[in-house]
Structure formats: C-alpha cells, structure tokens
Write an enzyme that holds these catalytic residues in place. Structure first.
Site, PDB file in Angstrom:
ATOM      1  N   HIS A   1       2.149  -3.994  -3.403  1.00  0.00           N
ATOM      2  CA  HIS A   1       0.722  -3.591  -3.531  1.00  0.00           C
ATOM      3  C   HIS A   1      -0.214  -4.706  -3.121  1.00  0.00           C
ATOM      4  O   HIS A   1       0.086  -5.575  -3.256  1.00  0.00           O
ATOM      5  CB  HIS A   1       0.527  -3.120  -4.906  1.00  0.00           C
ATOM      6  CG  HIS A   1       1.391  -1.834  -5.296  1.00  0.00           C
ATOM      7  ND1 HIS A   1       1.774  -1.989  -6.623  1.00  0.00           N
ATOM      8  CD2 HIS A   1       1.864  -0.871  -4.635  1.00  0.00           C
ATOM      9  CE1 HIS A   1       2.585  -1.070  -7.021  1.00  0.00           C
ATOM     10  NE2 HIS A   1       2.716  -0.337  -5.724  1.00  0.00           N
TER      11      HIS A   1
ATOM     12  N   LYS B   1      -3.700 -13.244  -7.898  1.00  0.00           N
ATOM     13  CA  LYS B   1      -3.049 -12.941  -9.162  1.00  0.00           C
ATOM     14  C   LYS B   1      -2.366 -14.351  -9.760  1.00  0.00           C
ATOM     15  O   LYS B   1      -1.864 -15.024  -8.951  1.00  0.00           O
ATOM     16  CB  LYS B   1      -2.073 -11.827  -8.838  1.00  0.00           C
ATOM     17  CG  LYS B   1      -2.620 -10.683  -8.503  1.00  0.00           C
ATOM     18  CD  LYS B   1      -1.587  -9.475  -8.359  1.00  0.00           C
ATOM     19  CE  LYS B   1      -2.028  -8.206  -7.878  1.00  0.00           C
ATOM     20  NZ  LYS B   1      -1.188  -7.126  -7.357  1.00  0.00           N
TER      21      LYS B   1
ATOM     22  N   TYR C   1      -0.227 -10.238 -15.694  1.00  0.00           N
ATOM     23  CA  TYR C   1      -0.872 -10.839 -14.623  1.00  0.00           C
ATOM     24  C   TYR C   1      -2.292 -10.832 -14.871  1.00  0.00           C
ATOM     25  O   TYR C   1      -2.727 -10.088 -15.385  1.00  0.00           O
ATOM     26  CB  TYR C   1      -0.373 -10.430 -13.459  1.00  0.00           C
ATOM     27  CG  TYR C   1      -0.453  -8.864 -13.026  1.00  0.00           C
ATOM     28  CD1 TYR C   1      -1.340  -8.576 -12.196  1.00  0.00           C
ATOM     29  CD2 TYR C   1       0.340  -7.984 -13.286  1.00  0.00           C
ATOM     30  CE1 TYR C   1      -1.638  -6.949 -12.061  1.00  0.00           C
ATOM     31  CE2 TYR C   1       0.301  -6.617 -13.374  1.00  0.00           C
ATOM     32  CZ  TYR C   1      -0.709  -6.076 -12.330  1.00  0.00           C
ATOM     33  OH  TYR C   1      -0.687  -4.863 -12.243  1.00  0.00           O
TER      34      TYR C   1
ATOM     35  N   ASP D   1       5.205   4.801  -4.298  1.00  0.00           N
ATOM     36  CA  ASP D   1       5.789   3.835  -3.627  1.00  0.00           C
ATOM     37  C   ASP D   1       6.962   4.132  -2.814  1.00  0.00           C
ATOM     38  O   ASP D   1       7.420   3.410  -2.004  1.00  0.00           O
ATOM     39  CB  ASP D   1       6.557   2.646  -4.726  1.00  0.00           C
ATOM     40  CG  ASP D   1       5.507   1.698  -5.324  1.00  0.00           C
ATOM     41  OD1 ASP D   1       4.157   1.513  -4.659  1.00  0.00           O
ATOM     42  OD2 ASP D   1       5.652   1.342  -6.495  1.00  0.00           O
TER      43      ASP D   1
END
Length: 182
Positions: A61, A71, A131, A169
C-alpha cells in the site's frame, strides 16, 4: 541510537539500544532529536496498530500526491517480514524491493520515506504491528500493487498459496499499472 543505511536511498533501519535486567527491559522507541540527527525530520501525526495471525499479508500500500506518507514501523509482538518497493519515478532503485524481519525480539524499526509501497507478512502465530505516519490516511489518495507481481519478483519467504489477504489486496494492479506517486 544506531541507524543503519540500506541499499535504498532514504530507507533506514533503526536498532535501539536496549537496557535489560532482571525486571525486563527499557529502550527509547522514538526520540525526535536523535532521529533528526540521523536525517529523519518528518513530523509524525498519526499512529496505527494492527494485530494479525500467521500468514496474513497486508500490502503493498501507499498514498499519492499531497497525502503521501512516510512511516516508522515496528513489531510489538511476534515477527513479520516487512516489505517495501521503491515507486519513486527517477529513483536509481525504482521498482526494487527491500525486506527486513521485524520482531518483538530484535526491536528493529524501519523508516520508510514517502514514495514507497509498503506491506508485511506475519511469520509468527500472531503479531502486533505498530507504525507512525507523517500524514493522515486518505482513501481518495490510496494506491496499491499486487503482492505477487511477476515483474517485481518479491521473495516473501513463505508459501504464497497459504497467505491470507483482504479482498482489496487480491485485486491490486500490477507494478507499472499502479497509480503514479506524484
């Protein structure tokens, strides 16, 4: 705080110093001053946490345009294979992937700058993944790449017939057909 460079520009591994004794352990997971000294100057604005079981694959992603995200990722429980793909047009490593095992035991973190597709595969019975993001989530700006794209040739170190995927996904576009980052 030791930071390790990777073969991909901007992608850094953070290995914290951990103090252990008979009570357990202590370490600084994030210290803005130390990260800035290592060249990581992004202002984190959102924290995310996910719990998954063995074989769950989340990704690949990313977000585009003004909503792109950097991130800082780590594992609080269990172990994952963390995966990034450089999708920065003009980058010397465009289309190349990098993987790293992150676990509660090794306490490693990976800083992923903007311009990367990101995902992970759970290797342990369960894993808790955490994250920090430097931008907010925006559904209108999200993109993805098919996890098993033949052109990328990613080695997930796992039998891909056994992965557990979201419906989203399963149908991500192939590399080269994905949304442009900028």
């Amino acid at each position: 705080m030791p930071f390790l460079d990777t073969p991909v520009e901007g992608l850094k591994i953070f290995e914290p110093q951990v103090w252990k004794d008979d009570r357990g352990y202590f370490y600084e997971a994030f210290n803005q001053q130390r990260f800035e000294e290592a060249g990581i100057t992004v202002p984190f604005v959102q924290d995310n946490q996910a719990r998954s079981t063995r074989g769950v694959l989340r990704g690949l992603h990313y977000q585009v345009g003004d909503m792109a995200q950097a991130k800082l990722v780590r594992v609080l429980e269990g172990e994952v294979l963390d995966m990034v793909v450089d999708i920065r047009p003009g980058s010397a490593t465009y289309g190349k992937w990098f993987s790293l095992r992150l676990s509660a035991e090794n306490k490693r973190q990976l800083f992923v700058p903007r311009g990367f597709a990101h995902g992970y595969l759970v290797l342990s019975p369960t894993a808790e993944f955490f994250y920090k993001c430097d931008n907010f989530y925006s559904k209108a700006h999200e993109g993805g790449i098919l996890f098993n794209d033949a052109e990328l040739g990613i080695d997930w170190e796992f039998d891909l017939n056994e992965v557990i995927l979201s419906e989203k996904d399963k149908v991500q576009p192939a590399f080269g057909e994905h949304r442009p980052v900028w």
